[in-house]
Design an enzyme around this catalytic site. Sequence first.
Site, mmCIF file in Angstrom:
data_model
loop_
_atom_site.group_PDB
_atom_site.id
_atom_site.type_symbol
_atom_site.label_atom_id
_atom_site.label_comp_id
_atom_site.label_asym_id
_atom_site.label_seq_id
_atom_site.Cartn_x
_atom_site.Cartn_y
_atom_site.Cartn_z
ATOM 1 N N GLY B 15 -74.192 92.900 28.489
ATOM 2 C CA GLY B 15 -75.481 93.145 27.854
ATOM 3 C C GLY B 15 -76.214 94.276 28.549
ATOM 4 N N GLY B 17 -79.402 95.387 27.796
ATOM 5 C CA GLY B 17 -80.841 95.392 27.547
ATOM 6 C C GLY B 17 -81.603 95.351 28.865
ATOM 7 N N GLY B 18 -82.855 94.912 28.786
ATOM 8 C CA GLY B 18 -83.723 94.934 29.957
ATOM 9 C C GLY B 18 -83.197 94.137 31.134
ATOM 10 C CG PHE B 121 -100.554 90.024 24.807
ATOM 11 C CD1 PHE B 121 -100.996 91.291 24.482
ATOM 12 C CD2 PHE B 121 -99.249 89.677 24.471
ATOM 13 C CE1 PHE B 121 -100.151 92.195 23.841
ATOM 14 C CE2 PHE B 121 -98.403 90.578 23.834
ATOM 15 C CZ PHE B 121 -98.851 91.828 23.516
ATOM 16 C CG ASP B 224 -72.800 88.552 20.601
ATOM 17 O OD1 ASP B 224 -72.678 87.927 19.523
ATOM 18 O OD2 ASP B 224 -73.003 89.775 20.654
ATOM 19 C CD GLN B 243 -93.086 83.179 20.737
ATOM 20 O OE1 GLN B 243 -92.796 84.304 21.119
ATOM 21 N NE2 GLN B 243 -93.876 82.375 21.408
ATOM 22 C CG HIS B 245 -94.625 87.548 16.778
ATOM 23 N ND1 HIS B 245 -95.750 88.010 16.127
ATOM 24 C CD2 HIS B 245 -94.691 88.035 18.035
ATOM 25 C CE1 HIS B 245 -96.457 88.752 16.979
ATOM 26 N NE2 HIS B 245 -95.836 88.779 18.134
ATOM 27 C CG LEU B 255 -93.214 92.424 16.828
ATOM 28 C CD1 LEU B 255 -93.655 90.986 16.661
ATOM 29 C CD2 LEU B 255 -92.581 92.622 18.198
ATOM 30 C CB THR B 257 -97.659 94.357 19.221
ATOM 31 O OG1 THR B 257 -98.062 93.737 20.455
ATOM 32 C CG2 THR B 257 -98.709 95.393 18.857
ATOM 33 C CD GLU B 258 -99.880 87.290 21.401
ATOM 34 O OE1 GLU B 258 -98.896 86.710 20.900
ATOM 35 O OE2 GLU B 258 -100.370 86.961 22.488
ATOM 36 N NE ARG B 289 -96.450 86.153 20.825
ATOM 37 C CZ ARG B 289 -95.608 87.050 21.333
ATOM 38 N NH1 ARG B 289 -94.335 86.740 21.488
ATOM 39 N NH2 ARG B 289 -96.031 88.243 21.660
ATOM 40 C CG HIS B 356 -90.777 87.326 18.226
ATOM 41 N ND1 HIS B 356 -90.450 88.622 17.947
ATOM 42 C CD2 HIS B 356 -91.487 87.348 19.382
ATOM 43 C CE1 HIS B 356 -90.940 89.416 18.903
ATOM 44 N NE2 HIS B 356 -91.555 88.663 19.797
ATOM 45 C CD GLU B 390 -84.510 86.409 22.985
ATOM 46 O OE1 GLU B 390 -84.769 87.626 23.084
ATOM 47 O OE2 GLU B 390 -84.603 85.775 21.911
ATOM 48 N NE ARG B 401 -91.018 85.447 24.502
ATOM 49 C CZ ARG B 401 -91.724 86.509 24.059
ATOM 50 N NH1 ARG B 401 -92.724 86.992 24.771
ATOM 51 N NH2 ARG B 401 -91.454 87.042 22.893
ATOM 52 C CB SER B 406 -89.932 88.147 26.494
ATOM 53 O OG SER B 406 -90.360 89.341 25.913
ATOM 54 C CG LEU B 407 -91.079 93.341 27.678
ATOM 55 C CD1 LEU B 407 -91.946 94.583 27.511
ATOM 56 C CD2 LEU B 407 -89.631 93.687 27.386
#
Lengths: 234, 590
Positions: B15, B17-18, B121, B224, B243, B245, B255, B257-258, B289, B356, B390, B401, B406-407
């Site tokens: 993976g 991602g972040g 937020f 996956d 969740q 959103h 999306l 954003t909030e 949320r 979401h 995630e 959440r 999440s970030l």
Amino acid sequence: MLNVSIYRYNPEVDAEPYMQDFEFDAQGKDLMVLDVLEKLKIQDPSLVFRRSCREGVCGSDGVNISGKNGLACITPLSEAVKGNKLVIRPLPGLPVIRDLVIDMGQFYAQYEKIQPYIINNSPVPAIERLQSPEERAKLDGLYECILCACCSTACPSFWWNPEKFIGPSGLLQAYRFLADSRDTATEERLANLDDPFSVFRCHGIMNCVQVCPKGLNPTKAIGHIRNMLIRRAT
Amino acid sequence: MGSLRKMSFDAVIVGGGGSGMRAALQLAQSGYKTAVITKVFPTRSHTVSAQGGITCAIASDDPNDQWQWHMYDTIKGSDYIGDQEAIEYMCQTGPEAIFELEHMGLPFSRTEEGRIYQRPFGGQSKDYGAGGQAARTCAAADRTGHALLHTLYQGNLKNKTVFLNEWFAVDIVKNADGAVVGVVAIDIETGETVFVESKATVFATGGAGRIYASTTNAHICTGDGVGMALRAGFPVQDIEMWQFHPTGIHGAGTLVTEGCRGEGGYLINKDGERFMERYAPNAKDLAGRDVVARSMVLEILEGRGCGPDGDHVYLKLDHLGEEMLNAKLPGILELSRTFAHADPVKEPIPVVPTCHYMMGGIPTNVDGQALTIDREGNDQVIEGFYACGEAACVSVHGANRLGGNSLLDLVVFGRASGIFIEKQLSEGITLKEATEEDIQRAMVGLNRINQSSDGENAAVLRAELQTIMQNYFGVFRRGDYMKTGIEKLDELRLRVENVYLDDKSNSFNTARLEALELQNLFETAYATAISAEGRTESRGAHAREDFQDRDDENWLCHSVYFPGSKEIGKRPVNFTLKTREPFEPKIRTY
């Protein structure tokens, strides 16, 4: 019914590429080009293209749509269809792997060449490095690049010299780091760009500006780099 | 079948991602031979779509802000099944992790003082809920995920991480001891299948929003990692917790954003009423949320929805003014004009709750080590196997959440996994080598697809799966509906296992990948269904019409789904804090 003509090439099966025509019923909806590709893939699962976010931020689905480079996911049929015909080809100028998927190796290599990261060897503070809103504003229009390659593959100078000319996307990123108040490697960065090809192959054709799906202006950034290089030389 | 080519690494991260790139960065910096397997070029990962920001008490907006208040908000937001030890670690370590990203070049928006800009937020408070709304979400305009992901990719380039870009991990390889010793993966461009051997295998495979028909998630979010873990016989935790959103664009699912509500936007029904004032008198549009999403659905069900079908509500932003919207929410203007054909400067955006985020996942400890539960109910570390982001359930989000968390989860636990593996590697890791049989076991699913001679198209089965999940396991849930849903899934399972791959070619065959992704989607969906039906209470995002109250006596615990028996068990929530007394469960109001 809409006529959709798509570039097809599977290296294991096809001796050469060809255009395949599909009939497509959009049911009167102004779908995105990616929606059309997704639906055609259900019909013909061998059709290959890249896609991920489907909202114009990941940069996966850059393709040539009726003659213009763009992202399939944010290009509506109303913009793309000409005379009831939609033509989808891979981005031009780079090798095709299969169908709409190109080998982006050269594009990424140019990006890596400009050292796309902050260089600042002074000791880091305990908190963030301070930056004024005005200094930060200089990064607007630069950092948003999504590396989709629509610009570089629309650029004749990049087509001619993909190994030597950095190309609009790479140069936009080069300027993003030159413009960052937190970066201290201006001299090193300019020295790396100071040759007849890396920057100066840009002839101001501005195809990059015309196609950028994020509305960015690489030509302007290249102009700033030119000025910095000229100032450095004098 | 001949033997597969083998590649060996100290650590393999699945993976890009972040969380995966943060873990990779940590390991690459320490000089270990590290590879990232990623099915898309790293900057195409779904982290790129995160908009509003990354929540962390860096004390910029409020110099007196405290990470302990963020911890309290997160525990309350989780409806008390978030592990307090993990939440404490995340909130306390967060500022360090954020400053590292800034030093790497992340182009955060700035305050007049030159510090990182923070916006309000949902679910944020000062002074443990007593001090009113906080502004704790660090932002790079409304493109924070993009800025973060590109910065991490750039950091990895600088540190020369090996990227196996456009490689797809198929299944886990376990050795004779049951330890994870790598994965079988496909090089998508050539179609070659390779055994990627590793002393530490980290799953940073992201979420699985594509199990639902309507989702903010990218096409690639197909569970996956969860699918592979379940097929290897490992359990997943709290997987019923999905969740929704509040603000996905009606019809498109993209999306919004909030941060729109953080900057002063609010929701209205067809009468123009700001209805959140009725459901959450204090926090209003910035309640949790889950609370906002349910309120929206109730408005729609009670006939106060907007549009010709009354099936959505509006998000109003025009009162904020064009200048402010251009400065703070430029990406939202773009998305709304493109996908909703609405210009937020002049008119409201049609929105509806949209799948979401997967709060559940592979259970791990704070070091990222994946866990299973033995017969006596004790945690057991799975040797060689780690998860973060995630895909993991560490668990900092519990049943719901908070936006912007999440970030933070990605960078803090990607980093923590990297630090822990670094230490393990320096002390020496010895795992038994996989035998040819062990490797072939990980090839079973792929072989079946490659040898399929009849059956149905993956896209058709995927659409059916998504419809079942949407209809029977959505925002509101009911036992009898869910039982019907499970029956439908049981029927679908046989057809999914029998999926047909017509195109058997090797070069960039995305049809093969979609058939493999379908298996992962299905496993994730099935685990969700069983766990949702099993949790007989309402908590956080899990809202049951037949069990409307939170049941702390029976369900103040994690659910754990075991793929072998297809049953769920319970695992205690961690209530041990290092720095203070734990937070006891209270009734959750906003």
